[in-house]
Write a protein that holds these residues in place. Structure first.
Motif, mmCIF file in Angstrom:
data_model
loop_
_atom_site.group_PDB
_atom_site.id
_atom_site.type_symbol
_atom_site.label_atom_id
_atom_site.label_comp_id
_atom_site.label_asym_id
_atom_site.label_seq_id
_atom_site.Cartn_x
_atom_site.Cartn_y
_atom_site.Cartn_z
ATOM 1 N N GLY A 248 0.821 -1.213 0.000
ATOM 2 C CA GLY A 248 0.000 0.000 0.000
ATOM 3 C C GLY A 248 0.851 1.257 0.000
ATOM 4 N N ASP A 249 1.899 1.259 0.829
ATOM 5 C CA ASP A 249 2.817 2.402 0.858
ATOM 6 C C ASP A 249 3.553 2.542 -0.465
ATOM 7 O OD1 ASP A 249 2.041 2.889 3.449
ATOM 8 O OD2 ASP A 249 3.807 1.941 4.346
ATOM 9 N N PHE A 250 3.938 1.427 -1.056
ATOM 10 C CA PHE A 250 4.635 1.450 -2.339
ATOM 11 C C PHE A 250 3.759 2.097 -3.413
ATOM 12 C CE2 PHE A 250 5.515 -0.648 -6.442
ATOM 13 C CZ PHE A 250 6.828 -0.228 -6.633
ATOM 14 N N LEU A 251 2.471 1.725 -3.450
ATOM 15 C CA LEU A 251 1.574 2.284 -4.459
ATOM 16 C C LEU A 251 1.428 3.790 -4.322
ATOM 17 C CD1 LEU A 251 -1.302 -0.366 -4.522
ATOM 18 C CD2 LEU A 251 0.438 0.022 -6.267
ATOM 19 N N SER A 252 1.208 4.250 -3.098
ATOM 20 C CA SER A 252 0.944 5.674 -2.921
ATOM 21 C C SER A 252 2.216 6.509 -2.840
ATOM 22 C CB SER A 252 0.074 5.912 -1.684
ATOM 23 O OG SER A 252 0.687 5.390 -0.534
ATOM 24 N N ASP A 253 3.232 6.022 -2.161
ATOM 25 C CA ASP A 253 4.442 6.822 -1.949
ATOM 26 C C ASP A 253 5.465 6.675 -3.076
ATOM 27 O OD1 ASP A 253 3.326 7.625 0.438
ATOM 28 O OD2 ASP A 253 4.402 6.130 1.623
ATOM 29 N N ASN A 254 5.775 5.456 -3.460
ATOM 30 C CA ASN A 254 6.841 5.235 -4.447
ATOM 31 C C ASN A 254 6.358 5.403 -5.885
ATOM 32 O OD1 ASN A 254 7.550 3.747 -1.895
ATOM 33 N ND2 ASN A 254 9.495 3.618 -2.981
ATOM 34 N N LEU A 255 5.178 4.876 -6.189
ATOM 35 C CA LEU A 255 4.671 5.007 -7.556
ATOM 36 C C LEU A 255 3.936 6.317 -7.782
ATOM 37 C CD1 LEU A 255 3.356 1.412 -8.405
ATOM 38 C CD2 LEU A 255 5.553 2.459 -8.979
ATOM 39 N N GLY A 256 3.609 7.014 -6.700
ATOM 40 C CA GLY A 256 2.941 8.303 -6.821
ATOM 41 C C GLY A 256 1.483 8.211 -7.214
ATOM 42 N N LEU A 257 0.879 7.048 -7.023
ATOM 43 C CA LEU A 257 -0.542 6.916 -7.326
ATOM 44 C C LEU A 257 -1.353 7.607 -6.237
ATOM 45 C CD1 LEU A 257 -0.683 3.156 -8.330
ATOM 46 C CD2 LEU A 257 -0.630 5.121 -9.846
ATOM 47 N N SER A 258 -2.531 8.031 -6.576
ATOM 48 C CA SER A 258 -3.397 8.616 -5.562
ATOM 49 C C SER A 258 -3.885 7.504 -4.631
ATOM 50 C CB SER A 258 -4.599 9.300 -6.228
ATOM 51 O OG SER A 258 -5.445 8.328 -6.832
ATOM 52 N N TYR A 259 -4.398 7.912 -3.489
ATOM 53 C CA TYR A 259 -4.929 6.933 -2.547
ATOM 54 C C TYR A 259 -6.096 6.161 -3.178
ATOM 55 C CZ TYR A 259 -2.184 9.552 0.835
ATOM 56 O OH TYR A 259 -1.165 10.170 1.502
ATOM 57 N N LEU A 260 -6.922 6.863 -3.927
ATOM 58 C CA LEU A 260 -8.055 6.196 -4.580
ATOM 59 C C LEU A 260 -7.569 5.176 -5.599
ATOM 60 C CD1 LEU A 260 -11.070 5.855 -5.035
ATOM 61 C CD2 LEU A 260 -10.983 7.761 -6.636
ATOM 62 N N ASN A 261 -6.586 5.536 -6.408
ATOM 63 C CA ASN A 261 -6.053 4.592 -7.394
ATOM 64 C C ASN A 261 -5.405 3.390 -6.723
ATOM 65 O OD1 ASN A 261 -6.917 5.966 -9.648
ATOM 66 N ND2 ASN A 261 -5.048 7.159 -9.840
ATOM 67 N N GLY A 262 -4.703 3.616 -5.616
ATOM 68 C CA GLY A 262 -4.120 2.509 -4.865
ATOM 69 C C GLY A 262 -5.194 1.568 -4.346
ATOM 70 N N ALA A 263 -6.288 2.140 -3.841
ATOM 71 C CA ALA A 263 -7.403 1.317 -3.355
ATOM 72 C C ALA A 263 -8.055 0.556 -4.505
ATOM 73 C CB ALA A 263 -8.429 2.181 -2.629
ATOM 74 N N LEU A 264 -8.200 1.204 -5.651
ATOM 75 C CA LEU A 264 -8.799 0.534 -6.814
ATOM 76 C C LEU A 264 -7.927 -0.621 -7.309
ATOM 77 C CD1 LEU A 264 -10.212 3.594 -8.797
ATOM 78 C CD2 LEU A 264 -11.514 1.850 -7.550
ATOM 79 N N ILE A 265 -6.615 -0.408 -7.335
ATOM 80 C CA ILE A 265 -5.713 -1.471 -7.789
ATOM 81 C C ILE A 265 -5.783 -2.668 -6.854
ATOM 82 C CG2 ILE A 265 -3.263 -2.099 -8.014
ATOM 83 C CD1 ILE A 265 -2.856 0.747 -9.198
ATOM 84 N N THR A 266 -5.688 -2.420 -5.552
ATOM 85 C CA THR A 266 -5.734 -3.543 -4.610
ATOM 86 C C THR A 266 -7.117 -4.182 -4.583
ATOM 87 O OG1 THR A 266 -6.087 -1.985 -2.783
ATOM 88 C CG2 THR A 266 -3.826 -2.749 -3.178
ATOM 89 N N GLY A 267 -8.162 -3.370 -4.743
ATOM 90 C CA GLY A 267 -9.513 -3.924 -4.822
ATOM 91 C C GLY A 267 -9.677 -4.830 -6.040
ATOM 92 N N CYS A 268 -9.095 -4.420 -7.170
ATOM 93 C CA CYS A 268 -9.159 -5.247 -8.379
ATOM 94 C C CYS A 268 -8.399 -6.564 -8.201
ATOM 95 C CB CYS A 268 -8.616 -4.475 -9.578
ATOM 96 S SG CYS A 268 -9.731 -3.191 -10.164
ATOM 97 N N ILE A 269 -7.279 -6.503 -7.504
ATOM 98 C CA ILE A 269 -6.537 -7.733 -7.234
ATOM 99 C C ILE A 269 -7.392 -8.691 -6.407
ATOM 100 C CG2 ILE A 269 -4.554 -8.697 -5.987
ATOM 101 C CD1 ILE A 269 -3.015 -6.144 -6.865
ATOM 102 N N ILE A 270 -8.090 -8.169 -5.412
ATOM 103 C CA ILE A 270 -8.965 -9.007 -4.580
ATOM 104 C C ILE A 270 -10.092 -9.595 -5.430
ATOM 105 C CG2 ILE A 270 -10.588 -8.987 -2.645
ATOM 106 C CD1 ILE A 270 -8.692 -6.869 -1.350
ATOM 107 N N ILE A 271 -10.649 -8.801 -6.328
ATOM 108 C CA ILE A 271 -11.712 -9.303 -7.207
ATOM 109 C C ILE A 271 -11.181 -10.420 -8.110
ATOM 110 C CG2 ILE A 271 -13.187 -8.690 -9.181
ATOM 111 C CD1 ILE A 271 -13.604 -5.959 -7.761
#
Length: 112
Positions: A11-34
């Motif tokens: 989660g930290d990698f998505l938002s801090d290192n890749l510079g994705l927004s918090y919403l995009n990070g949540a969407l990516i991880t949510g899609c992985i769960i789906i």
């Protein structure tokens, strides 16, 4: 300990290192769960393995979605604060439980 550390780090990698927004990070991880849920229902992959993959990805999903709700607008969040974010989360969780219950009830009544 492994799943919490790996999940939080992702989660930290998505938002801090890749510079994705918090919403995009949540969407990516949510899609992985789906995807994991779909793999559970439509493949013969080991269900224990799929459980642990989903379990690990609930951590970054919760963290990035929580950050999206609580962080200031200037940081890409909604600035709801912890109380309002908790209310939003409770409403979403309640809606999912109600939907699941109604869906289960419909399946039982259609088989009778």
């Amino acid at each position: 300990m492994f799943s919490n550390s790996l999940g939080t780090a992702f989660g930290d990698f998505l938002s801090d290192n890749l510079g994705l927004s918090y919403l995009n990070g949540a969407l990516i991880t949510g899609c992985i769960i789906i995807v994991v849920v779909l793999l559970h229902y439509f493949t013969r992959l080991n269900h224990v393995l799929l459980f642990w993959i989903a379990f690990i990805f609930t951590r970054p999903f919760g963290a990035t979605f929580g950050d999206f709700l609580t962080k200031p607008l200037s940081n890409g969040g909604l600035n709801l604060g912890t109380a309002n974010a908790s209310i939003v989360s409770l409403i979403l969780l309640s809606m999912m439980v109600i939907f699941s219950h109604l869906n289960s009830f419909r399946k039982k009544s259609s088989t009778v």
